[in-house]
Design a protein around this motif. Structure first.
Motif, PDB file in Angstrom:
ATOM      1  N   VAL A 113      44.884  26.683  38.933  1.00  0.00           N
ATOM      2  CA  VAL A 113      45.222  28.216  39.075  1.00  0.00           C
ATOM      3  C   VAL A 113      44.228  28.820  40.071  1.00  0.00           C
ATOM      4  O   VAL A 113      44.534  29.543  41.051  1.00  0.00           O
ATOM      5  N   MET A 114      43.017  28.337  40.156  1.00  0.00           N
ATOM      6  CA  MET A 114      41.972  29.238  40.926  1.00  0.00           C
ATOM      7  C   MET A 114      41.883  28.480  42.384  1.00  0.00           C
ATOM      8  O   MET A 114      41.500  29.214  43.288  1.00  0.00           O
ATOM      9  N   ILE A 115      42.207  27.204  42.593  1.00  0.00           N
ATOM     10  CA  ILE A 115      42.182  26.622  44.058  1.00  0.00           C
ATOM     11  C   ILE A 115      42.903  27.598  45.019  1.00  0.00           C
ATOM     12  O   ILE A 115      42.501  27.891  46.167  1.00  0.00           O
ATOM     13  N   GLY A 170      44.403  39.664  32.985  1.00  0.00           N
ATOM     14  CA  GLY A 170      44.709  38.305  33.727  1.00  0.00           C
ATOM     15  C   GLY A 170      43.272  37.488  33.261  1.00  0.00           C
ATOM     16  O   GLY A 170      43.663  36.241  32.858  1.00  0.00           O
ATOM     17  N   ARG A 171      42.273  38.048  32.924  1.00  0.00           N
ATOM     18  CA  ARG A 171      41.107  37.153  32.600  1.00  0.00           C
ATOM     19  C   ARG A 171      41.377  36.547  31.157  1.00  0.00           C
ATOM     20  O   ARG A 171      40.844  35.457  30.948  1.00  0.00           O
ATOM     21  N   PHE A 172      42.076  37.601  30.407  1.00  0.00           N
ATOM     22  CA  PHE A 172      41.775  36.865  28.850  1.00  0.00           C
ATOM     23  C   PHE A 172      43.186  35.904  29.090  1.00  0.00           C
ATOM     24  O   PHE A 172      42.997  34.741  28.330  1.00  0.00           O
ATOM     25  N   LYS A 221      43.387  30.685  44.902  1.00  0.00           N
ATOM     26  CA  LYS A 221      42.762  31.832  45.104  1.00  0.00           C
ATOM     27  C   LYS A 221      41.543  31.855  45.876  1.00  0.00           C
ATOM     28  O   LYS A 221      41.177  32.767  46.372  1.00  0.00           O
ATOM     29  N   LEU A 222      40.950  30.388  45.835  1.00  0.00           N
ATOM     30  CA  LEU A 222      39.608  30.221  46.351  1.00  0.00           C
ATOM     31  C   LEU A 222      39.754  30.025  48.009  1.00  0.00           C
ATOM     32  O   LEU A 222      38.514  30.356  48.773  1.00  0.00           O
ATOM     33  N   LEU A 223      40.512  29.085  48.160  1.00  0.00           N
ATOM     34  CA  LEU A 223      40.655  28.449  49.489  1.00  0.00           C
ATOM     35  C   LEU A 223      41.822  28.866  50.375  1.00  0.00           C
ATOM     36  O   LEU A 223      42.938  29.194  49.575  1.00  0.00           O
ATOM     37  N   ALA A 229      32.633  38.062  30.453  1.00  0.00           N
ATOM     38  CA  ALA A 229      31.451  39.029  30.993  1.00  0.00           C
ATOM     39  C   ALA A 229      32.030  39.736  32.295  1.00  0.00           C
ATOM     40  O   ALA A 229      31.669  41.136  32.449  1.00  0.00           O
ATOM     41  N   MET A 230      32.844  39.328  33.125  1.00  0.00           N
ATOM     42  CA  MET A 230      33.551  39.840  34.134  1.00  0.00           C
ATOM     43  C   MET A 230      34.404  41.215  33.974  1.00  0.00           C
ATOM     44  O   MET A 230      34.384  42.223  34.539  1.00  0.00           O
ATOM     45  N   ALA A 231      35.134  40.842  32.789  1.00  0.00           N
ATOM     46  CA  ALA A 231      36.179  41.757  32.390  1.00  0.00           C
ATOM     47  C   ALA A 231      35.174  42.907  31.724  1.00  0.00           C
ATOM     48  O   ALA A 231      35.812  44.175  31.939  1.00  0.00           O
ATOM     49  N   HIS A 284      26.033  31.672  42.649  1.00  0.00           N
ATOM     50  CA  HIS A 284      27.560  31.083  42.997  1.00  0.00           C
ATOM     51  C   HIS A 284      28.424  31.869  42.305  1.00  0.00           C
ATOM     52  O   HIS A 284      28.398  32.849  41.808  1.00  0.00           O
ATOM     53  N   ALA A 285      29.708  31.418  42.751  1.00  0.00           N
ATOM     54  CA  ALA A 285      31.040  32.103  42.376  1.00  0.00           C
ATOM     55  C   ALA A 285      31.631  31.567  40.804  1.00  0.00           C
ATOM     56  O   ALA A 285      30.857  30.480  40.581  1.00  0.00           O
ATOM     57  N   PHE A 286      32.440  32.244  40.501  1.00  0.00           N
ATOM     58  CA  PHE A 286      33.164  31.656  39.246  1.00  0.00           C
ATOM     59  C   PHE A 286      34.461  30.665  39.706  1.00  0.00           C
ATOM     60  O   PHE A 286      35.000  31.318  40.575  1.00  0.00           O
ATOM     61  N   PRO A 287      34.746  29.726  39.072  1.00  0.00           N
ATOM     62  CA  PRO A 287      34.018  28.945  38.157  1.00  0.00           C
ATOM     63  C   PRO A 287      33.365  27.676  38.611  1.00  0.00           C
ATOM     64  O   PRO A 287      33.657  26.641  38.482  1.00  0.00           O
ATOM     65  N   LEU A 346      27.922  35.251  45.834  1.00  0.00           N
ATOM     66  CA  LEU A 346      29.363  35.288  46.402  1.00  0.00           C
ATOM     67  C   LEU A 346      30.183  35.531  45.215  1.00  0.00           C
ATOM     68  O   LEU A 346      30.005  34.900  44.077  1.00  0.00           O
ATOM     69  N   SER A 347      30.939  36.462  45.435  1.00  0.00           N
ATOM     70  CA  SER A 347      32.029  36.885  44.239  1.00  0.00           C
ATOM     71  C   SER A 347      31.228  37.294  42.977  1.00  0.00           C
ATOM     72  O   SER A 347      30.649  38.122  43.024  1.00  0.00           O
ATOM     73  N   MET A 348      31.587  36.282  41.917  1.00  0.00           N
ATOM     74  CA  MET A 348      30.725  36.588  40.639  1.00  0.00           C
ATOM     75  C   MET A 348      29.278  36.851  40.945  1.00  0.00           C
ATOM     76  O   MET A 348      28.604  37.530  40.183  1.00  0.00           O
ATOM     77  N   GLY A 349      28.550  35.972  41.644  1.00  0.00           N
ATOM     78  CA  GLY A 349      27.541  36.236  42.016  1.00  0.00           C
ATOM     79  C   GLY A 349      26.998  37.468  42.613  1.00  0.00           C
ATOM     80  O   GLY A 349      25.637  37.750  42.487  1.00  0.00           O
ATOM     81  N   GLY A 350      27.878  37.882  43.405  1.00  0.00           N
ATOM     82  CA  GLY A 350      27.628  39.254  43.544  1.00  0.00           C
ATOM     83  C   GLY A 350      27.732  40.312  42.607  1.00  0.00           C
ATOM     84  O   GLY A 350      26.967  41.443  42.523  1.00  0.00           O
ATOM     85  N   TYR A 351      28.535  40.250  41.805  1.00  0.00           N
ATOM     86  CA  TYR A 351      28.519  41.190  40.492  1.00  0.00           C
ATOM     87  C   TYR A 351      27.249  41.195  39.867  1.00  0.00           C
ATOM     88  O   TYR A 351      26.704  42.135  39.420  1.00  0.00           O
ATOM     89  N   ILE A 352      26.796  39.987  39.799  1.00  0.00           N
ATOM     90  CA  ILE A 352      25.401  39.650  39.078  1.00  0.00           C
ATOM     91  C   ILE A 352      24.311  40.121  39.769  1.00  0.00           C
ATOM     92  O   ILE A 352      23.353  41.057  39.190  1.00  0.00           O
ATOM     93  N   ALA A 385      38.964  32.090  53.592  1.00  0.00           N
ATOM     94  CA  ALA A 385      39.306  32.793  52.517  1.00  0.00           C
ATOM     95  C   ALA A 385      38.050  33.474  51.645  1.00  0.00           C
ATOM     96  O   ALA A 385      37.163  33.800  52.223  1.00  0.00           O
ATOM     97  N   HIS A 386      38.333  33.148  50.333  1.00  0.00           N
ATOM     98  CA  HIS A 386      37.463  33.437  49.204  1.00  0.00           C
ATOM     99  C   HIS A 386      35.918  32.899  49.587  1.00  0.00           C
ATOM    100  O   HIS A 386      34.810  33.611  49.177  1.00  0.00           O
ATOM    101  N   LEU A 387      36.244  31.639  49.667  1.00  0.00           N
ATOM    102  CA  LEU A 387      34.804  30.574  49.774  1.00  0.00           C
ATOM    103  C   LEU A 387      34.317  30.500  51.137  1.00  0.00           C
ATOM    104  O   LEU A 387      34.326  29.361  51.785  1.00  0.00           O
TER     105      LEU A 387
HETATM  106  C1  MLT Z   1      34.705  34.452  41.854  1.00  0.00           C
HETATM  107  O1  MLT Z   1      34.760  33.752  42.955  1.00  0.00           O
HETATM  108  O2  MLT Z   1      33.479  34.303  41.312  1.00  0.00           O
HETATM  109  C2  MLT Z   1      35.789  34.991  41.062  1.00  0.00           C
HETATM  110  O3  MLT Z   1      36.845  34.891  41.883  1.00  0.00           O
HETATM  111  C3  MLT Z   1      35.513  36.428  40.835  1.00  0.00           C
HETATM  112  C4  MLT Z   1      36.483  37.014  40.075  1.00  0.00           C
HETATM  113  O4  MLT Z   1      37.329  36.527  39.381  1.00  0.00           O
HETATM  114  O5  MLT Z   1      36.393  38.231  40.166  1.00  0.00           O
END
Ligand code: MLT
Length: 291
Positions: A171-173, A152-154, A175-177, A210-212, A48-51, A114-120, A263-265
């Motif tokens: 803050v996140m909604i 921004g992450r800190f 950016k996600l939807l 971790a993402m930073a 899954h994505a963050f958070p 998806l997103s952070m899941g992809g980084y992992i 969008a993102h999700l």
């Molecule tokens: C996510 O959806 O996992 C985050 O937006 C990833 C990020 O903050 O880089």
């Protein structure tokens, strides 16, 4: 360098497992991980994505588990998994995923992040490429954070610490939807908010750090040899279609699907289209027809 390890299953890091009510859990790497495992056939592992948490995949689980074995995982720090107050790394999350695969006796799977899941998944591929039958990289990117991104992450971690997860949801909604989903899909907004608010501050802050700290995965792209599908919402601003195109250009034979009106999700905003793409790719992988 990608580790090309033999497919020997070692269960040393898995110590205890079971169910509590509806919850399936196991101990990996000294923490409890919540997960679900439904269906038979090609194993598909969803990250899954963050958070958020694994329930962001509920629609995919419901529709795809009639054809495939669907495994969704609450990553360390999220949902029903432990969120220890400690230093988090994406390599550690990749190790948790590998330990769960060992526990489930799955040698190879199709992975969707998806997103952070992809980084992992990039971290996972660097360490455990032999376990990967195919990759679906959704709404994610290969590049590391810029200095501005790390700052921004800190700042976000400070918000989590001072004001709690509901301030993170505020803050996140957006950016996600997409704006349209926020205006017209109140149930979806509530679902996303509940996932975010269900997390502990230790997990939110841990994953932000971790993402930073994650490395640039761009050099990895040309070394990915498994069949790869890339998906992105056409309106994704967090990891826009330009990032998806970059991955598609550099991963050999990768395919790209851009989902309109998402969008993102993208899996939550356009689940039918998302599921069709996943189902078609997984079916080809099962039949050995993918390029
Ligand atoms: C996510 O959806 O996992 C985050 O937006 C990833 C990020 O903050 O880089």
């Amino acid at each position: 360098m990608i580790a090309n390890r033999p497919l020997t299953l070692i269960k040393a890091n898995v110590t205890n497992s079971g169910t509590r009510g509806d919850r399936v859990y196991t101990q990996v790497n000294n923490i409890t991980i919540g997960y679900s495992d439904h269906g038979t056939g090609l194993p598909i592992v969803f990250l899954h994505a963050f958070p958020l948490n694994r329930t962001m995949w509920t629609t995919q689980e419901r529709l795809l588990s009639s054809q495939f074995r669907i495994i969704t995982i609450d990553l360390r720090g999220h949902g029903e998994s432990d969120a220890p107050l400690w230093r988090y790394t994406l390599d550690q999350s990749a190790d948790d995923v590998r330990a769960l695969l060992d526990h489930l006796e799955i040698q190879q799977a199709l992975f969707i992040g998806l997103s952070m899941g992809g980084y992992i998944l990039f971290a996972f591929y660097r360490k455990y490429a032999a376990r990967v039958k195919g990759l679906i990289l959704a709404d994610t990117k290969a590049q590391a954070d810029t200095e501005e991104g790390k700052n921004g992450r800190f700042q976000l971690a400070q918000i989590a610490y001072k004001k709690g997860p509901s301030a993170i949801a505020d803050v996140m909604i957006p950016k996600l939807l997409s704006p349209m989903s926020i205006q017209t899909k109140p149930d979806l907004v509530r679902q996303v908010r509940a996932m975010i608010e269900g997390n502990q501050i230790s997990g939110i802050a841990g994953d932000l750090m971790a993402m930073a700290d994650r490395p640039d995965s761009f050099p990895l792209l040309s070394q990915i040899t498994c069949p790869t599908q890339i998906i992105v919402g056409g309106l994704d601003q967090a990891t826009p279609p330009s990032d998806a195109k970059l991955m598609a250009e550099h991963i050999p034979h990768a395919r790209l699907a851009i989902i309109p009106n998402a969008a993102h999700l993208s899996n939550l905003e356009q689940p039918e289209t998302f599921n069709q793409i996943v189902s078609a790719f997984a079916t080809e992988l099962t039949n050995g027809k993918e390029s």
